[in-house]
Design a protein around this motif. Structure first.
Motif, mmCIF file in Angstrom:
data_model
loop_
_atom_site.group_PDB
_atom_site.id
_atom_site.type_symbol
_atom_site.label_atom_id
_atom_site.label_comp_id
_atom_site.label_asym_id
_atom_site.label_seq_id
_atom_site.Cartn_x
_atom_site.Cartn_y
_atom_site.Cartn_z
ATOM 1 N N TYR A 21 7.776 93.331 -0.332
ATOM 2 C CA TYR A 21 9.075 93.995 -0.312
ATOM 3 C C TYR A 21 10.225 92.998 -0.407
ATOM 4 N N GLY A 22 9.946 91.737 -0.366
ATOM 5 C CA GLY A 22 11.002 90.733 -0.341
ATOM 6 C C GLY A 22 11.248 90.307 1.087
ATOM 7 N N HIS A 23 11.725 89.106 1.233
ATOM 8 C CA HIS A 23 11.913 88.549 2.569
ATOM 9 C C HIS A 23 12.888 89.327 3.432
ATOM 10 N N TYR A 24 13.916 89.916 2.831
ATOM 11 C CA TYR A 24 14.980 90.510 3.641
ATOM 12 C C TYR A 24 15.118 92.015 3.450
ATOM 13 N N GLU A 25 14.171 92.624 2.791
ATOM 14 C CA GLU A 25 14.247 94.058 2.552
ATOM 15 C C GLU A 25 13.417 94.807 3.591
ATOM 16 N N PRO A 26 13.976 95.888 4.160
ATOM 17 C CA PRO A 26 13.173 96.702 5.071
ATOM 18 C C PRO A 26 11.993 97.321 4.322
ATOM 19 N N VAL A 27 10.912 97.542 5.009
ATOM 20 C CA VAL A 27 9.781 98.267 4.440
ATOM 21 C C VAL A 27 10.249 99.724 4.326
ATOM 22 N N PRO A 28 10.305 100.273 3.105
ATOM 23 C CA PRO A 28 10.891 101.613 2.917
ATOM 24 C C PRO A 28 10.271 102.690 3.806
ATOM 25 N N GLU A 29 8.966 102.712 3.938
ATOM 26 C CA GLU A 29 8.304 103.726 4.763
ATOM 27 C C GLU A 29 8.663 103.560 6.241
ATOM 28 N N SER A 30 8.783 102.332 6.674
ATOM 29 C CA SER A 30 9.167 102.065 8.064
ATOM 30 C C SER A 30 10.596 102.507 8.321
ATOM 31 N N GLU A 31 11.468 102.225 7.380
ATOM 32 C CA GLU A 31 12.864 102.644 7.541
ATOM 33 C C GLU A 31 12.961 104.167 7.612
ATOM 34 N N ARG A 32 12.252 104.869 6.732
ATOM 35 C CA ARG A 32 12.269 106.338 6.761
ATOM 36 C C ARG A 32 11.754 106.863 8.106
ATOM 37 N N LEU A 33 10.670 106.263 8.581
ATOM 38 C CA LEU A 33 10.103 106.685 9.865
ATOM 39 C C LEU A 33 11.116 106.487 11.000
ATOM 40 N N LEU A 34 11.726 105.326 11.070
ATOM 41 C CA LEU A 34 12.667 105.029 12.159
ATOM 42 C C LEU A 34 13.936 105.863 12.055
ATOM 43 N N ARG A 35 14.450 106.032 10.855
ATOM 44 C CA ARG A 35 15.648 106.867 10.694
ATOM 45 C C ARG A 35 15.380 108.306 11.120
ATOM 46 N N GLY A 36 14.193 108.816 10.797
ATOM 47 C CA GLY A 36 13.866 110.206 11.095
ATOM 48 C C GLY A 36 13.314 110.454 12.482
ATOM 49 N N LEU A 37 13.106 109.402 13.235
ATOM 50 C CA LEU A 37 12.518 109.535 14.566
ATOM 51 C C LEU A 37 13.472 110.265 15.504
ATOM 52 N N ASP A 38 12.999 111.367 16.070
ATOM 53 C CA ASP A 38 13.814 112.121 17.027
ATOM 54 C C ASP A 38 13.759 111.456 18.392
ATOM 55 N N LEU A 39 14.915 111.304 18.994
ATOM 56 C CA LEU A 39 15.011 110.734 20.334
ATOM 57 C C LEU A 39 15.678 111.765 21.237
ATOM 58 N N PRO A 40 14.870 112.547 21.946
ATOM 59 C CA PRO A 40 15.444 113.582 22.812
ATOM 60 C C PRO A 40 16.268 112.975 23.951
ATOM 61 N N ASP A 41 17.150 113.795 24.486
ATOM 62 C CA ASP A 41 18.005 113.359 25.592
ATOM 63 C C ASP A 41 17.220 112.738 26.733
#
Length: 154
Positions: free
Chosen positions: A36-56
């Motif tokens: 993915y390149g030295h400084y690029e986020p892993v696309p699947e990891s980024e999608r997972l983290l962005r979409g991760l629900d964090l309840p109150d």
């Protein structure tokens, strides 16, 4: 379900909440990180983290935040990242409002000096702020000290 405006701040919160299962999932997604390149986020990891629900309830357990380029969550997202560039810098602290039990806010790096620090004032349980930049905003530092918050350089 709270929604984070700042993905970068969400990452710092996730540093406090990540468990072995999520770590394993992210490592599996990374595979050969350098493809993915030295400084690029892993696309699947980024999608997972962005979409991760964090309840109150989970956010209520976050009492401390430490901003530092060496956080493990950054390595899980972007395994080749060296901590020196600014794409993971937190530039908006508004989401601190989601952390009702925040007591400690420590900044080593990862927040540019020009970021608005006033969201710290809305954290009623805040007890400690260590950040060299806070001294530049004497009005905020004074208000925090008046509430008994320990304020000092990082």
């Amino acid at each position: 379900m709270p929604d984070f405006r700042s993905f970068q701040l969400k990452l710092v919160v996730l540093e406090q909440l990540v468990d072995d299962e999520l770590t394993a999932r992210l490592r599996a997604l990374a595979g050969d990180a350098y493809s993915y390149g030295h400084y690029e986020p892993v696309p699947e990891s980024e999608r997972l983290l962005r979409g991760l629900d964090l309840p109150d309830e989970r956010l209520a357990g976050v009492t401390s935040l430490v901003f530092d380029g060496g956080l493990a969550i950054y390595d899980l997202l972007t395994p080749g990242w060296d901590g020196e560039s600014d794409e993971l810098d937190t530039t908006d602290l508004t989401d601190l409002g989601l952390l009702r039990n925040l007591e400690e806010f420590v900044v080593v790096s990862m927040i540019p000096d020009e970021v608005d620090v006033t969201p710290l004032l809305a954290r009623p349980n805040l007890r400690r702020v260590h950040w060299r930049r806070i001294a530049r905003d004497e009005a905020v530092a004074t208000q925090l000290r008046a509430r008994g918050v320990e304020v000092g350089p990082g």
